[in-house]
Write an enzyme that holds these catalytic residues in place. Structure first.
Site, PDB file in Angstrom:
ATOM      1  CB  CYS A   1     -76.882  59.123 -28.722  1.00 20.57           C
ATOM      2  SG  CYS A   1     -78.784  58.118 -29.403  1.00 20.57           S
ATOM      3  N   GLY A   2     -76.654  61.092 -31.611  1.00 22.12           N
ATOM      4  CA  GLY A   2     -77.937  62.012 -32.315  1.00 22.12           C
ATOM      5  C   GLY A   2     -79.462  61.462 -32.268  1.00 22.12           C
ATOM      6  CG  HIS A   3     -80.039  57.977 -34.881  1.00 25.17           C
ATOM      7  ND1 HIS A   3     -80.114  56.842 -34.675  1.00 25.17           N
ATOM      8  CD2 HIS A   3     -79.961  58.465 -35.888  1.00 25.17           C
ATOM      9  CE1 HIS A   3     -79.079  56.450 -36.158  1.00 25.17           C
ATOM     10  NE2 HIS A   3     -79.449  57.871 -36.494  1.00 25.17           N
ATOM     11  CB  CYS A   4     -80.851  59.565 -28.223  1.00 23.97           C
ATOM     12  SG  CYS A   4     -79.818  57.980 -27.471  1.00 23.97           S
TER      13      CYS A   4
END
Ligand SMILES: *[C@@H]1O[C@H](CO)[C@@H](O)[C@H](O)[C@H]1NC(C)=O
Ligand SMILES: *[C@@H]1O[C@H](CO)[C@@H](O)[C@H](O)[C@H]1NC(C)=O
Length: 500
Positions: free
Chosen positions: A63-66
């Site tokens: 997950c990029g936001h993570c």
């Protein structure tokens, strides 16, 4: 369905908000051991038993936001480990098989999801703070203290009440009694959404009023009438009043991060949503804004919420609605079931009339659609929102319809297979193989499209099935042969025969 519509838009819009608020400071040294605890299903319960206040991030490695959050979270954990009382930050890889139950019992539906666990996990709240290190630290320091801070002096008032946020103060002659208890209970419940304080001296407050003795709850806000008082201390009534008062008459959506919490609230509420998009830098801004405010005031309490968006911040929304910049200034109204109405190239004076026409029911819904193709001579036919009814429901044919997205890998793999199916069945005039780009066209409510590709089969007699079989050419052909209605038969069938 209503909620999934909201959530969609919401994430499209907030994509921007998140990027703007995550700073690029990645100064955490590589070698220092992590200040963030790694937990899994084997030691989750024992860990929360040890820490009366624990923050848990559920993440997935892809997950990029993570990934963006990680250095900020680490830095915050390191700062907060020295706080008194300690504030512990932990993470769980929700993608791992053994942790999937843990994630689902905590209601994790997207990544990252952050939860605040108090009292051995008996009290769990969503983390609703910022995602940069300083913001996380500041927000969590407030969360670990009392739910409502006592205001003892004018300095306290100045320090606690952030002029850019909603702040809720209870004024009580003494800190006891049912009103005070209810206020405290509500502050506990809503503490991750709002800041709370209480005082016995109303004149300490901004715009203080010596006449106010309480019990009264005063909600300060950085918009509209700037403060509102409530005196109904029934829990539900008080919570409802706070919710209503903390949504601006017109929510502003631009690149200013302090406006974004209101944008989230706007999309999460259950009202019909009116969105006006203009260029904030244009001369016309003031006349649009004042007219719009006036109209919004008139619709107060009528189940409609209003947003004024700057085109510069609205790329996500434009993509979602299928709008283009040449239509600006434009107004769009979306009902909870997804039905939409649109007026492009709007003048300030037309806002009120247009809404009146909407209320009167004289507007035609707006459907996002690509143009109907003039030439449609490939084996797999192109369907758009404006031709779907004619091709699928009114053609009297058996139609296999694929909903796809241009960026979807599984759809690309499926394309040559569907081509082959269409070529094989070319001689069967009763069968159509078709596809629709579901990102560029509204999907009618008969279809549930939650991922791509999604396939449906509509028989000549109107039976609608979701296709969930295998994805080989033979699988499709077998399914179609088994489920298709002969067109001749349906013409002959009449009500009397059906009853036999
Ligand atoms: C929990 O268990 C995992 C693996 O079993 C381990 O990596 C992690 O350090 C443990 N965490 C704590 C706080 O004991
Ligand atoms: C406090 O809230 C409860 C639950 O809503 C309600 O029954 C009670 O009357 C409230 N007390 C006051 C003083 O409003």
């Amino acid at each position: 369905m209503a909620n999934s519509v909201g959530a969609w838009i919401w994430s499209a819009l907030l994509l921007f908000a998140f990027i703007a608020s995550a700073s690029s400071d990645e100064s955490v040294a590589e070698e220092t051991p992590s200040a963030v605890l790694t937990l899994d299903a084997s030691n989750f319960s024992e860990t929360i038993a040890k820490h009366p206040f624990l923050v848990v991030e559920f993440y997935a490695p892809w997950c990029g936001h993570c990934k963006k959050l990680e250095p900020e979270y680490e830095k915050a954990a390191s700062i907060l480990s020295k706080h008194d009382p300690p504030i512990v930050l932990a993470k769980v890889n929700a993608n791992e098989e053994i942790n999937k139950d843990l994630a689902s019992t905590h209601g994790v539906r997207g990544f990252p999801t952050l939860k605040i666990l108090r009292n051995e996990g008996k009290n769990i709240q969503d983390y609703k703070g910022p995602r940069d290190a300083d913001g996380i630290v500041e927000y969590l320091k407030k969360q670990v203290g009392p739910a409502s801070a006592e205001i003892k002096s004018s300095e306290d008032a100045v320090n606690f009440i952030d002029e850019k946020k909603v702040f809720i103060v209870g004024v009580f002659p003494e800190y006891s009694g049912e009103e005070f208890d209810n206020f405290t209970k509500l502050a506990e419940k809503l503490r991750s959404d709002y800041d709370f304080g209480h005082t016995s001296d109303a004149k300490l407050l901004p715009r203080g009023d010596t006449a106010v003795k309480g019990p009264v709850v005063r909600l300060f806000k950085p918009f509209d009438e700037l403060f509102v008082d409530f005196q109904d201390f029934h829990l539900d009534a008080l919570e409802g009043s706070i919710e209503v008062a903390s949504i601006p008459v017109v929510t502003i959506f631009d690149k200013e991060p302090s406006n974004h919490p209101y944008v989230i609230k706007f999309f999460n509420n259950q009202n019909a949503k009116v969105l006006l998009f203009i260029h904030f830098s244009e001369q016309y801004f003031d006349s649009f804004k004042s007219k719009y405010l006036e109209v919004a005031e008139n619709y107060k309490g009528k189940k409609m919420s209003f947003l004024l968006g700057d085109i510069k911040a609205s790329e996500g929304a434009f993509q979602y609605f299928g709008l283009v910049e040449s239509q600006v200034p434009l107004i769009i109204l979306q009902e909870n079931d997804g039905k939409k109405y649109l007026k492009p190239n709007l003048e300030p004076d037309q806002i009120a009339t247009w809404l009146r026409e909407y209320v009167d029911g004289s507007l035609t819904p707006f459907i996002k659609s690509e143009p109907i193709p003039e030439l449609n001579d490939e084996p797999v036919k192109v369907v758009v929102a404006n031709s779907l009814r004619d091709v699928v429901f009114n053609s009297g044919k058996n139609v296999l319809l694929e909903f796809y997205a241009p960026w979807c890998g599984h759809c690309k793999k499926l394309a040559p297979i569907l081509d082959e199916v269409a070529v094989s069945l070319h001689d069967d005039a009763d069968v159509i193989i078709a596809k629709m780009d579901a990102t560029a066209n509204d999907v009618p409510s008969e279809f549930q499209v939650q991922g791509y590709p999604t396939l449906y089969f509509s028989s000549a007699a109107g039976k609608l099935l979701q296709y969930e079989g295998g994805r080989t050419v033979d699988d499709f052909i077998d399914f179609i042969k088994k489920n298709k209605d002969s067109v001749v038969e349906t013409i002959q069938s009449d009500p009397i025969k059906d009853e036999l």
